[in-house]
Motif scaffolding. Structure first.
Motif, PDB file in Angstrom:
ATOM      1  N   LEU A 171     -47.384-146.569  27.987  1.00 54.01           N
ATOM      2  CA  LEU A 171     -48.559-146.281  28.035  1.00 54.01           C
ATOM      3  C   LEU A 171     -49.007-144.826  28.396  1.00 54.01           C
ATOM      4  N   ALA A 172     -48.158-144.445  29.330  1.00 51.85           N
ATOM      5  CA  ALA A 172     -48.256-143.044  29.783  1.00 51.85           C
ATOM      6  C   ALA A 172     -47.857-142.142  28.617  1.00 51.85           C
ATOM      7  N   GLY A 173     -46.841-142.698  27.779  1.00 61.44           N
ATOM      8  CA  GLY A 173     -46.121-141.776  26.604  1.00 61.44           C
ATOM      9  C   GLY A 173     -47.287-141.739  25.621  1.00 61.44           C
TER      10      GLY A 173
ATOM     11  N   VAL B  88     -53.606-141.968  22.271  1.00 60.20           N
ATOM     12  CA  VAL B  88     -53.971-143.104  23.146  1.00 60.20           C
ATOM     13  C   VAL B  88     -55.040-144.117  22.520  1.00 60.20           C
ATOM     14  N   ALA B  89     -55.567-143.675  21.290  1.00 58.12           N
ATOM     15  CA  ALA B  89     -56.502-144.370  20.576  1.00 58.12           C
ATOM     16  C   ALA B  89     -55.540-145.230  19.929  1.00 58.12           C
ATOM     17  N   GLY B  90     -54.275-145.092  19.594  1.00 55.35           N
ATOM     18  CA  GLY B  90     -53.523-145.634  18.627  1.00 55.35           C
ATOM     19  C   GLY B  90     -52.409-146.930  19.493  1.00 55.35           C
TER      20      GLY B  90
ATOM     21  N   VAL C 202     -56.322-145.888  30.322  1.00 54.73           N
ATOM     22  CA  VAL C 202     -54.986-145.226  30.428  1.00 54.73           C
ATOM     23  C   VAL C 202     -55.118-143.781  30.974  1.00 54.73           C
ATOM     24  N   PRO C 203     -55.897-142.771  30.415  1.00 56.07           N
ATOM     25  CA  PRO C 203     -55.952-141.593  31.164  1.00 56.07           C
ATOM     26  C   PRO C 203     -56.355-141.616  32.747  1.00 56.07           C
TER      27      PRO C 203
ATOM     28  N   LEU D 137     -61.462-137.616  29.557  1.00 54.70           N
ATOM     29  CA  LEU D 137     -60.515-138.279  28.532  1.00 54.70           C
ATOM     30  C   LEU D 137     -61.028-139.713  28.166  1.00 54.70           C
ATOM     31  N   GLY D 138     -60.879-140.456  29.393  1.00 55.24           N
ATOM     32  CA  GLY D 138     -61.332-141.899  29.222  1.00 55.24           C
ATOM     33  C   GLY D 138     -62.738-142.219  28.651  1.00 55.24           C
ATOM     34  N   VAL D 139     -63.588-141.417  28.863  1.00 56.74           N
ATOM     35  CA  VAL D 139     -64.980-141.693  28.239  1.00 56.74           C
ATOM     36  C   VAL D 139     -64.942-140.921  27.003  1.00 56.74           C
TER      37      VAL D 139
END
Lengths: 449, 150
Positions: free
Chosen positions: A208-210, A232-234, A338-339, A406-408
């Motif tokens: 997830l961090a990656g 992250v979207a992927g 995640v972010p 980033l999350g938003v």
């Protein structure tokens, strides 16, 4: 771990951070794009052929497996033959280098633990020996389990880290990791290496961090340099992902609370033993964070449904409105946290990583406590400049607010992709409020606990 | 009145290994005048103001000494664990009274001071790096207080 906590951040900084987070959130609602923009399938710029070939080469992969195995064997040696005192590097290697260092390294270069993970390597070697393909086990891991096994695996580890008595001593660490190895190796034998993708907490955390790394892969495997948001979207949509995120976020929040004198008094003066109270506190915090997310996605689902029912017959609402189910929506939006998790992990563990990380590297030079200096790092001192209190406070607030923003953006993109057009803005308000709550809560803990 | 081991400097030589340093000036084992009373029932009141002696005074810099005292009775910490704010470089004098033998550890330092039941012991240190540091009993695993070094 380490016995030192950060000073509370200055009040003004906490308020500024919270204000920025709130303003950006609602600006984003009005100003961000109306059509989905984050397209993982075609994202990024492919790496030059030579670079990609080196990164994908068998030699590098084998070298990384040997490196991971070697480092693990070295730490195991310290854990088994070293002296059980504050100078033994095992606890630092586990709670700082593995738990914090590997995910942060993953943010920079991608999910490295997959390549270093000694459990995966061992499983690979065993598969070779018996002549089976590592992906194939005796049974297929049910897809509906998703990441729930990883959530449990992570919950077990954070319980060890934050609640278990004597969690930095060698017998406890040896017992935990012997059990960890046994469970995951057996499970990987039964379900194949898919188990490690979905059940090994460290691999899933690193993975997830990656996702935030600029170095990533398209779905077809092409190595690309990409916008981290696209990475992250992927994130594959799967059940239980939100639980993984909930464990990570909730446990970090609990660790903040556990440092406050208020909680220490409850632990020590309560009717229950500290271990029981701590377990309840940790699980309660994880449950709270996870339930809040489930609640927010349920509201999002409701708002999407009411749009459908407006268009169709009102009486149809109860029967045929289940195009989106809350759990499904939860899975669709879990990646957007995640972010936020990584921001809070950086904020919470920055100084620990800097100070105890260095200390561990120093201590690794003398793993057996014999006065040796095998790595040549034994004589070094800990450089505290990167963990000064002002710098740390600024890094903490910046990390939390950056993660929030980033999350938003990620939640917004998913909302315009997933929700009926007219409901996309309204539908993301519950999540937005949740993110603001996480962020203000996180800043409050940094200020007050 | 005879006083056994007024200076306990055992912690000094362990200092060099400390990663995040809090410098120990000296560790003074309380030589209790009310020792017989304290042996049976240590009370919080009996623990305070035990620390100062001429020898120790002369070795301290001429700065404010933050004095705190804490005791443990039946597994309860009195006063309950709290945060004590001190400035970097200040001298802190912590007087600890326990009802069972234990070792008191100041996190972020190598101070591990054996404390006998009923005999108030004073740990004196200079606040080094900034941060929040816990003072705890080793075997009992009780947090006694937190030093918030600013």
């Amino acid at each position: 771990m380490g016995g030192r906590d950060d000073l509370p951040i200055p009040f003004a900084l906490a308020v500024t951070g919270a204000a920025v987070a709130i303003v950006v959130s609602f600006l984003a609602l009005g100003l961000l794009w109306r059509e989905p923009r984050l397209e993982p399938a075609r994202a990024g710029r492919p790496l030059p052929g030579g670079t990609a070939r080196v990164l994908d080469s068998r030699a590098l992969r084998v070298a990384l497996r040997v490196l991971g195995g070697g480092i693990t064997a070295y730490v195991v040696m310290a854990a088994v033959f070293g002296r059980d005192d504050a100078l033994n590097p095992t606890a630092g290697a586990v709670y700082v280098l593995l738990w914090i260092g590997v995910p942060l390294l993953s943010v920079l270069v991608g999910p490295v633990w997959r390549l270093l993970n000694p459990v995966r390597s061992l499983h690979l070697v065993l598969s070779r020996l018996v002549g089976t393909r590592p992906e194939e086990g005796l049974a297929v891991l049910p897809a509906r389990l998703g990441y729930w096994p990883a959530a449990l695996s992570l919950l077990a580890f954070v319980w060890l880290e934050l609640v278990a008595p004597e969690s930095t001593t060698l017998p406890v660490l040896r017992t935990f990791f012997a059990a960890y190895l046994a469970v995951h190796l057996l499970a990987a034998t039964y379900w194949g290496s898919t188990w490690l993708d979905k059940g090994d907490g460290f691999e899933v955390f690193s993975g997830l961090a990656g996702r935030l790394s600029p170095l990533g892969r398209r779905n077809d495997g092409t190595l690309v340099l990409r916008n981290p948001l696209v990475g992250v979207a992927g994130t594959p949509v799967a059940p239980g992902l939100f639980a993984v995120v909930g464990v990570l976020l909730g446990s970090t929040a609990y660790d903040s609370i556990a440092g406050s004198p208020w909680w220490v008094r409850i632990l020590q003066n309560g009717a229950l033993s500290p271990a029981v109270t701590g377990t309840l506190g940790l699980f309660g915090m994880v449950a709270l964070v996870t339930a809040a997310f489930a609640g927010a996605t349920a509201l999002t689902t409701l708002s999407a449904r009411s749009d459908r029912s407006e268009r169709s017959e009102r009486s149809e609402r109860s029967k045929h409105s289940s195009g989106l189910r809350p759990l499904q929506v939860g899975a669709e939006f879990a990646h957007s946290l995640v972010p936020i998790v990584m921001g809070y992990v950086v904020a919470h563990y920055w100084s620990l990583l800097v100070l105890i990380g260095q200390q561990t590297v120093i201590q690794l030079s003398d793993p057996l406590g014999t006065g040796a200096d095998w790595l040549g790092t034994g004589g070094r001192g800990v450089d505290t400049r990167l963990a000064g209190s002002t710098l740390t406070a600024v890094i903490q607030v910046t990390a939390v607010v950056t993660g929030h923003v980033l999350g938003v953006v990620l939640a917004h993109d998913r909302a315009v992709r997933l929700l009926p057009r007219r409901r996309a803005v309204v539908g993301q308000i519950p999540l937005l409020v949740l993110m603001v709550a996480y962020t203000v809560g996180g800043l409050t803990l940094l200020f007050a606990a | 009145m005879p006083c056994e081991a007024p200076w306990e400097s055992g912690a000094m030589h362990r200092l060099s290994a400390g990663p995040i340093m809090v410098l120990v000036l000296g560790v003074l084992t309380g030589c209790a005048s009310g020792e017989t009373v304290a042996d049976e029932q240590p009370t919080p009141a009996a623990t305070s103001r035990k620390s100062t002696s001429p020898a120790e005074k002369s070795s301290s810099p001429a700065e404010d000494v933050v004095e705190v005292s804490v005791s443990v009775r039946d597994g309860k910490v009195l006063p309950p664990p709290r945060r004590v704010e001190v400035q970097q470089g200040a001298t802190v004098s912590i007087t600890v009274t326990l009802d069972v033998d234990d070792v008191v550890h100041v996190h972020g330092s190598d101070i591990e001071e054996p404390v006998q039941a009923g005999r108030p012991a004073t740990i004196e240190l200079v606040a080094g790096d900034q941060g929040v540091f816990e003072v705890e009993t080793h075997d009992g695993g009780l947090a006694l207080l937190q030093l918030e070094v600013r």
